[in-house]
Design a protein around this motif. Structure first.
Motif, mmCIF file in Angstrom:
data_model
loop_
_atom_site.group_PDB
_atom_site.id
_atom_site.type_symbol
_atom_site.label_atom_id
_atom_site.label_comp_id
_atom_site.label_asym_id
_atom_site.label_seq_id
_atom_site.Cartn_x
_atom_site.Cartn_y
_atom_site.Cartn_z
ATOM 1 N N TYR A 161 0.878 -1.126 -0.075
ATOM 2 C CA TYR A 161 -0.007 0.080 0.012
ATOM 3 C C TYR A 161 0.843 1.300 -0.027
ATOM 4 C CZ TYR A 161 -4.497 -2.606 0.029
ATOM 5 O OH TYR A 161 -5.453 -3.231 -0.332
ATOM 6 N N SER A 162 2.046 1.363 0.578
ATOM 7 C CA SER A 162 2.941 2.415 0.487
ATOM 8 C C SER A 162 3.161 2.541 -0.979
ATOM 9 C CB SER A 162 4.227 2.089 1.335
ATOM 10 O OG SER A 162 3.793 2.021 2.703
ATOM 11 N N ASP A 163 3.754 1.519 -1.625
ATOM 12 C CA ASP A 163 3.891 1.569 -3.024
ATOM 13 C C ASP A 163 2.676 2.014 -3.831
ATOM 14 O OD1 ASP A 163 6.597 0.709 -2.271
ATOM 15 O OD2 ASP A 163 6.097 -1.335 -3.179
ATOM 16 N N ALA A 164 1.610 1.465 -3.550
ATOM 17 C CA ALA A 164 0.682 2.204 -4.182
ATOM 18 C C ALA A 164 0.164 3.383 -4.032
ATOM 19 C CB ALA A 164 -0.740 1.067 -3.714
ATOM 20 N N ILE A 165 0.594 4.035 -2.981
ATOM 21 C CA ILE A 165 0.142 5.380 -2.780
ATOM 22 C C ILE A 165 1.154 6.105 -3.587
ATOM 23 C CG2 ILE A 165 0.572 7.344 -1.061
ATOM 24 C CD1 ILE A 165 -0.629 5.366 0.885
ATOM 25 N N ASP A 166 2.250 5.847 -3.854
ATOM 26 C CA ASP A 166 3.398 6.493 -4.823
ATOM 27 C C ASP A 166 2.729 6.614 -6.017
ATOM 28 O OD1 ASP A 166 4.742 7.361 -2.494
ATOM 29 O OD2 ASP A 166 6.359 5.639 -2.547
ATOM 30 N N THR A 167 2.376 5.156 -6.490
ATOM 31 C CA THR A 167 2.066 5.009 -7.657
ATOM 32 C C THR A 167 0.632 5.933 -8.008
ATOM 33 O OG1 THR A 167 2.950 2.680 -7.688
ATOM 34 C CG2 THR A 167 1.285 3.200 -9.376
ATOM 35 N N GLY A 209 -1.045 3.249 -14.120
ATOM 36 C CA GLY A 209 -0.650 3.237 -12.678
ATOM 37 C C GLY A 209 -1.863 2.955 -11.843
ATOM 38 N N PHE A 210 -3.068 3.116 -12.277
ATOM 39 C CA PHE A 210 -4.217 2.485 -11.594
ATOM 40 C C PHE A 210 -4.232 1.118 -11.446
ATOM 41 C CE2 PHE A 210 -6.488 6.484 -13.351
ATOM 42 C CZ PHE A 210 -5.771 7.350 -12.214
ATOM 43 N N THR A 211 -3.972 0.427 -12.648
ATOM 44 C CA THR A 211 -3.749 -1.182 -12.676
ATOM 45 C C THR A 211 -2.699 -1.683 -11.772
ATOM 46 O OG1 THR A 211 -4.689 -0.957 -14.923
ATOM 47 C CG2 THR A 211 -3.549 -3.109 -14.288
ATOM 48 N N SER A 212 -1.777 -0.978 -11.783
ATOM 49 C CA SER A 212 -0.457 -1.231 -10.817
ATOM 50 C C SER A 212 -0.804 -1.192 -9.178
ATOM 51 C CB SER A 212 0.895 -0.508 -10.942
ATOM 52 O OG SER A 212 1.849 -0.845 -10.122
ATOM 53 N N ALA A 213 -1.665 -0.036 -9.004
ATOM 54 C CA ALA A 213 -2.029 0.000 -7.796
ATOM 55 C C ALA A 213 -3.137 -0.754 -7.428
ATOM 56 C CB ALA A 213 -2.550 1.631 -7.526
ATOM 57 N N MET A 214 -3.811 -1.372 -8.282
ATOM 58 C CA MET A 214 -5.095 -2.051 -7.825
ATOM 59 C C MET A 214 -4.392 -3.505 -7.513
ATOM 60 S SD MET A 214 -7.826 -3.395 -10.690
ATOM 61 C CE MET A 214 -8.846 -1.872 -10.872
ATOM 62 N N ASP A 215 -3.343 -3.897 -7.890
ATOM 63 C CA ASP A 215 -2.696 -5.188 -7.546
ATOM 64 C C ASP A 215 -2.577 -5.371 -6.142
ATOM 65 O OD1 ASP A 215 -2.885 -5.980 -10.214
ATOM 66 O OD2 ASP A 215 -0.772 -5.520 -10.863
ATOM 67 N N ALA A 216 -2.317 -4.080 -5.596
ATOM 68 C CA ALA A 216 -1.848 -4.215 -3.991
ATOM 69 C C ALA A 216 -2.849 -5.125 -3.219
ATOM 70 C CB ALA A 216 -1.658 -2.833 -3.457
#
Length: 186
Positions: free
Chosen positions: A112-118, A137-144
């Motif tokens: 989730y820390s990485d997702a926030i940056d993304t 970016g949204f797809t990458s964050a969604m994977d979290a």
């Protein structure tokens, strides 16, 4: 000689000035509902009522254009992920979780820390109308959310304490992705 004040003009003039605001399409009180209907119609996994409630949590949504609603959606997602990180910190202090669960929670915290940056980078892309980059970016964050859940499932009988939160985050990212997809096709 003093002029007699015409009170009728005091009322009519402001009304005439405000009249165009009522017909401006971006200021429609139904804009959130229309946008969420459009998103839900395109993505069967996206829940209409969830979308409405999420966007209406930000008072700016009442007068927002479709583009502004998309940006608001991403900001709501970032806020959600930030709150989720705080919740994970609380869970890590909870004595009832064994070392395996705490390891999973630490992994989720990092995800989730990485997702926030993304998401912050994707928001910049979104605002600059670089919708393809924003969608990535949204797809990458969604994977979290999915990876977080999978960590708990690797051990038989282990239940994730974040299932509801992960689902909410996934839905928010799905909204972000749907906004970028619709606007990319304009």
């Amino acid at each position: 000689m003093t002029k007699k004040m015409n009170y009728r003009n005091l009322f009519i003039y402001p009304c005439l000035c405000l009249l165009p605001l009522f017909f401006h399409p971006s200021l429609s009180c139904d804009s959130v509902h229309q946008a969420c209907r459009k998103l839900a119609d395109r993505d069967p996994d996206l829940k209409y009522h969830f979308c409405v409630a999420s966007l209406e949590s930000d008072p700016r949504s009442r007068t927002a254009t479709l583009e502004e609603l998309g940006a608001i959606s991403v900001m709501v997602t970032i806020s959600n992920a930030t709150n989720l990180k705080s919740y994970i910190f609380e869970l890590l202090e909870d004595k009832r979780f064994d070392p395996y669960s705490k390891g999973c929670l630490r992994d989720c915290l990092e995800l989730y820390s990485d997702a926030i940056d993304t998401l912050r980078n994707a928001l910049d892309d979104f605002k600059n109308k670089h919708y393809i980059d924003a969608k990535q970016g949204f797809t990458s964050a969604m994977d979290a959310s999915g990876i977080c859940e999978e960590g708990f499932m690797e051990k038989e009988g282990e239940a994730s304490p974040l299932t509801k939160e992960d689902e909410r985050f996934f839905q928010l990212c799905a909204m972000d992705l749907a906004f970028a997809t619709i606007l990319d096709k304009k």
